[in-house]
Design an enzyme around this catalytic site. Structure first.
Site, PDB file in Angstrom:
ATOM      1  N   THR A 167      -3.835  11.222  10.553  1.00  0.00           N
ATOM      2  CA  THR A 167      -3.694  12.042  11.755  1.00  0.00           C
ATOM      3  C   THR A 167      -2.332  12.737  11.789  1.00  0.00           C
ATOM      4  OG1 THR A 167      -2.950  10.102  12.992  1.00  0.00           O
ATOM      5  CG2 THR A 167      -5.291  10.639  13.099  1.00  0.00           C
TER       6      THR A 167
ATOM      7  N   GLN B  60       0.838  -1.197   0.000  1.00  0.00           N
ATOM      8  CA  GLN B  60       0.000   0.000   0.000  1.00  0.00           C
ATOM      9  C   GLN B  60       0.877   1.252   0.000  1.00  0.00           C
ATOM     10  OE1 GLN B  60      -2.489  -1.954   3.452  1.00  0.00           O
ATOM     11  NE2 GLN B  60      -3.432  -0.003   2.987  1.00  0.00           N
TER      12      GLN B  60
ATOM     13  N   ALA C  96      -5.965   5.091   5.426  1.00  0.00           N
ATOM     14  CA  ALA C  96      -6.760   6.087   6.140  1.00  0.00           C
ATOM     15  C   ALA C  96      -7.998   6.512   5.349  1.00  0.00           C
ATOM     16  CB  ALA C  96      -5.899   7.309   6.499  1.00  0.00           C
TER      17      ALA C  96
ATOM     18  N   GLU D 256     -13.018   2.836   5.525  1.00  0.00           N
ATOM     19  CA  GLU D 256     -13.012   2.350   6.901  1.00  0.00           C
ATOM     20  C   GLU D 256     -14.314   2.535   7.689  1.00  0.00           C
ATOM     21  OE1 GLU D 256      -9.309   4.569   7.239  1.00  0.00           O
ATOM     22  OE2 GLU D 256      -8.550   2.968   8.506  1.00  0.00           O
TER      23      GLU D 256
ATOM     24  N   PHE E 247      -7.950   1.279  11.858  1.00  0.00           N
ATOM     25  CA  PHE E 247      -6.670   1.789  12.350  1.00  0.00           C
ATOM     26  C   PHE E 247      -6.737   2.232  13.817  1.00  0.00           C
ATOM     27  CE2 PHE E 247      -2.857   4.594  11.888  1.00  0.00           C
ATOM     28  CZ  PHE E 247      -2.060   3.804  11.079  1.00  0.00           C
TER      29      PHE E 247
ATOM     30  N   GLU F 124       0.292  -1.943   4.547  1.00  0.00           N
ATOM     31  CA  GLU F 124       0.708  -0.547   4.667  1.00  0.00           C
ATOM     32  C   GLU F 124       2.167  -0.506   5.111  1.00  0.00           C
ATOM     33  OE1 GLU F 124      -1.929   2.047   6.865  1.00  0.00           O
ATOM     34  OE2 GLU F 124      -0.414   3.617   6.935  1.00  0.00           O
TER      35      GLU F 124
ATOM     36  N   PHE G 200      -6.293  -4.253   3.374  1.00  0.00           N
ATOM     37  CA  PHE G 200      -7.005  -3.923   4.619  1.00  0.00           C
ATOM     38  C   PHE G 200      -6.098  -3.302   5.672  1.00  0.00           C
ATOM     39  CE2 PHE G 200      -8.905  -7.888   2.821  1.00  0.00           C
ATOM     40  CZ  PHE G 200     -10.033  -7.297   2.270  1.00  0.00           C
TER      41      PHE G 200
ATOM     42  N   ARG H  58      -8.002  -1.855   8.728  1.00  0.00           N
ATOM     43  CA  ARG H  58      -9.250  -1.109   8.506  1.00  0.00           C
ATOM     44  C   ARG H  58      -9.837  -0.513   9.797  1.00  0.00           C
ATOM     45  NH1 ARG H  58     -13.397  -3.866   4.314  1.00  0.00           N
ATOM     46  NH2 ARG H  58     -14.179  -1.998   3.335  1.00  0.00           N
TER      47      ARG H  58
ATOM     48  N   ARG I 183      -5.039   7.293  16.512  1.00  0.00           N
ATOM     49  CA  ARG I 183      -6.402   7.207  15.968  1.00  0.00           C
ATOM     50  C   ARG I 183      -7.372   6.626  17.010  1.00  0.00           C
ATOM     51  NH1 ARG I 183      -9.159   8.192  11.211  1.00  0.00           N
ATOM     52  NH2 ARG I 183      -7.272   8.941  10.202  1.00  0.00           N
TER      53      ARG I 183
HETATM   54 MO1  MOS Z   1      -5.460   1.563   6.500  1.00  0.00          MO
HETATM   55  S1  MOS Z   1      -5.886   0.439   8.173  1.00  0.00           S
HETATM   56  O1  MOS Z   1      -5.215   3.091   7.161  1.00  0.00           O
HETATM   57  O2  MOS Z   1      -4.194   0.852   5.655  1.00  0.00           O
END
Ligand code: MOS
Length: 750
Positions: free
Chosen positions: A434, A191, A503, A706, A338, A226, A222, A336, A304
């Site tokens: 954030t 991601q 996000a 999300e 976060f 990331e 998901f 998802r 978060r």
């Molecule tokens: Mo998403 S849980 O901000 O990759």
């Protein structure tokens, strides 16, 4: 417009990482992992593996030319374990061989000796021992210590929420090869292409411009790709760089499940104070986030959680602390929501505690405390365009909540072996990273001489439909057919310094950047048209692939206009930059305006519980959701359904278990259960709230990835209510997932 990937997916033509043809002489890597969750490495012998025919090299930390550090936020995670191991499944070495079978076989010949150290899996115990990944943080508003005396009712309790395995269909993988001039090209299932590029540069000790990361599409992520895609990608890059050969690594499912982090489990203590009229006057919570063995994204996830710890409510006096605890589990990571789902579950559990004791439906407490316009969040931001009350009112009206409640109590009064339960889940979710600096994006648009258009952005397609939305943006600005537009792969050489697609902000950030580029090109093309027909650019409009002057069509088609511009030596390319306006956050005060806007909605879930077996059926999910002005209702509805299902799974059946030695017990699909078609709700109805939508959202279409996940939380409370209807003696506890086994115990608990 349909998701443009739909045909490719169902015909098997969509290209994922594993479908990319590899170069001749491509090698395969297999990761050798720690068999122990915590200990000191006393010896590591790779000689037998190395001497197996077909093995090219076994990489350990000693072979790293740069830093042995893949930490995304803080430098606390090694690519390969050095002196100690901190979780079972931690990479220790990479075997590279002519084929995967050989690499796997060779890895079995590696001998490692570990002097065992104490294994800690419980975050509270970790905190007691002072094992924190980062300093703890607290959000405060009003006067918490003074507020309790004004409360008529005070309740306290403990709340536990479990981990969750991402179970993306495509496991982690990467393919890297030398790309000439000392460079490396990495195809990664990530991601965050820029994060992979940055960390690979650090590990290889070469500049970022020598590394090109390319992403076609992901088979689901998901949040699990990331940060956690980086390790495998960097290993492939390391091997390709050192051996000067193409190298591919694909994790097998079980390895992927054992090696990678999950949604953070949280263990929390909560205290809530209310007045007689159901107003929440005070809310205090201490949350222990189980971070695993390295920080990964835990600091951002902690943040978060704090931002969402009062969900959709205005509570004048609060104090919420999160401790990010270091344990001997794989580093837990983005998933998802976060951290927001974990935070919201805590406040909803507190409300449920109060509702039981005060003998009112929880929804009345929820409703009495909804945010109103200009109310202040704990973090200082003023709530604007607040739609939570409207969503709830629409839900109540459309689905006749009071009547459902009555039907359920009538049904339960019959005392069959079944009981029903319902619960309402309001959601208020902040959109923007954030970390303010991450809210920026770029786009590169080329219009080719034949009128076709190529778009590159930093957005990664992972099934969420962002590519389709981006095509819609360009098609709308140019007023051309979507068929003219192609989305290129996400590539760090074409679009640099990207934020991860995360996000829920992929479409907003990249879409807004794209909008700027397209508008600039449009203005330029209008000037070209104006020169041709001898009028001012303000009189020109391009509509349905034709040029209009003051509303009258001309003979000039889109293609002709583009050719004219090209022959006139006008640039047909544009690179643009977008930064979300008006957002900021001051960490020293824990106050600011971190979010561009909030997404609101409310869901009701109705369950039917079989009180002999403990099994249940989600009968109905009904919700009113604030999509804003949806750019693509079909895609948004898909995200809605998938998000809710995943949320229900987290709350009810997906149970990640580790034993005391830190071994994952649920590392296959026979031991880890995710929702399937049989567990899907009998009925799912989603009504869109009629609203205009906020300015920073792309074409006022609100972020969708999300927010729906958290509607799933209602499943837990609906099940609790059903259990309570069967067994009034039961003292409800708050421990997810509420699996059929756990329910059975509670049905007959005395
Ligand atoms: Mo998403 S849980 O901000 O990759």
């Amino acid at each position: 417009m349909n998701n443009l990937d739909a045909i490719g997916h169902v015909t098997g033509k969509s290209v994922y990482l594993d479908d990319i043809p590899v170069l001749k002489n491509c090698l395969n890597g297999f990761v050798f992992c720690s068999p122990s969750a915590h200990g000191t490495i006393t010896s590591l012998d790779v000689s037998a593996a190395l001497s197996l025919p077909g093995v090219q090299k076994v990489f350990t930390w000693k072979d790293i030319p740069g830093k042995n550090d893949i930490g995304g936020i803080i430098p606390d995670e090694m690519l390969f374990a050095q002196d100690e191991v901190h979780f079972m499944g931690q990479p220790v070495a990479l075997v590279v061989a002519n084929d995967e079978r050989t690499a796997r076989k060779a890895a079995k010949l590696i001998k490692i000796e570990i002097s065992e150290l104490e294994v800690i899996t419980d975050p509270r115990l970790a905190r007691e021992k002072g094992l924190l990944l980062i300093p703890s943080r607290t959000f405060r508003m009003g006067d918490i210590s003074g507020a309790w005396s004004g409360c008529d009712h005070i309740f306290e309790g403990r709340v536990e929420s479990g981990a969750q395995e991402h179970l993306y269909i495509e496991t982690q993988g990467a393919y890297a090869h030398p790309s000439g001039n000392g460079g490396i090209k990495i195809h990664s299932s990530t991601q965050g292409p820029t994060l992979v590029q940055k960390v690979a540069a650090r590990v290889l000790s070469i500049p970022m411009n020598h590394i090109e990361v390319d992403v076609t599409r992901l088979g689901g992520a998901f949040g699990g790709k990331e940060d956690q895609a980086t390790g495998v990608a960097v290993m492939a890059a390391l091997a390709a760089y050192m051996l000067d050969r193409p190298v591919k690594i694909t994790l097998h499912r079980g390895d992927d499940m054992r090696m990678t982090g999950k949604r953070h489990p949280y263990s929390s203590d909560v205290k809530i104070g209310l007045t007689k009229d159901l107003r929440i006057k005070a809310f205090q919570a201490v949350l222990y986030q189980n971070g695993g063995a390295a920080a990964d994204l835990s600091p951002a996830i902690m943040e978060r959680t704090l931002f969402h710890s009062t969900n959709a409510y205005f509570i004048p006096n609060t104090e919420v602390t999160v401790h990010s605890c270091k344990t001997n589990l794989p580093p837990n990571t983005a998933f998802r929501g976060f951290g927001a789902p974990q935070g919201m579950f805590v406040i909803e559990a507190a409300i449920a505690m109060a509702a039981r004791e005060m003998k009112v439906p929880a929804r009345l407490i929820q409703q009495a405390n909804f945010l109103k316009e200009n109310d202040e969040f704990q973090y200082g931001q003023k709530a604007k365009d607040v739609n939570i009350g409207k969503c709830y009112a629409a839900l109540e009206k459309s689905f006749d909540i009071e009547n459902i409640e009555k039907e359920i109590s009538d049904f339960n009064a019959k005392k069959t072996i079944y009981r029903k339960g319902m619960a309402v889940m309001p959601v208020c979710f902040g959109v923007s990273f954030t970390n303010t600096s991450m809210n920026q994006a770029r786009a590169l648009v080329h219009i080719y001489q034949d009128g076709s258009i190529g778009i590159s952005t930093g957005a990664v397609e992972m099934g969420q439909g962002v590519n389709t939305k981006l095509i819609q943006v360009a098609a709308r600005v140019f007023s051309v057919s979507p068929d003219r537009i192609k989305i290129e792969t996400t590539n760090t050489s074409r679009v640099a310094n990207t934020s991860p697609t995360a996000a829920s902000s992929g479409a907003d950030l990249n879409g807004n950047a794209l909008l700027i580029a397209c508008n600039k090109l449009l203005e330029r093309l209008k000037s070209v048209a104006a020169a041709v027909v001898n009028c001012s650019p303000g009189e020109i409009e391009i509509r349905d692939e034709k040029v209009f002057i003051n509303g009258t069509p001309t003979e000039i088609t889109w293609e002709k206009l583009v050719t004219t511009a090209f022959l006139g030596r006008v640039s047909l390319s544009e690179q643009s930059h977008y930064a979300t306006p008006k957002i900021w956050f001051d960490k020293s005060k824990e106050k600011g305006q971190p979010f561009a806007y909030h997404v609101y909605g409310t869901a009701v879930i109705i369950v039917r519980l079989d009180c002999l077996r403990g099994t249940y059926k989600i009968e109905k999910v009904q919700m009113v959701h604030d999509f804003g002005n949806s750019l693509n209702p079909a895609i948004d509805m898909g995200q809605m359904e998938g998000g809710i299902m995943q949320g229900i799974g987290w709350m009810t059946m997906e149970e990640v278990l580790f034993n005391k030695e830190g071994r994952m017990l649920t590392d296959s699909l026979s031991t880890y259960k995710v929702p399937d078609i049989y567990s899907a709700p009998g009925e799912l109805v989603c009504q869109a709230l009629e609203t205009e939508g906020p300015e920073p959202a792309i074409f006022k279409s609100k972020a969708i990835g999300e927010p729906p996940f958290m509607y799933g939380i209602a499943a837990f409370f609906a099940l609790q209510n059903a259990v309570k209807a069967f067994n009034p003696e039961w003292e409800p506890d708050f421990d997810t997932p509420l699996t059929p086994e756990k329910i059975l115990m509670r049905l007959y608990a005395r």
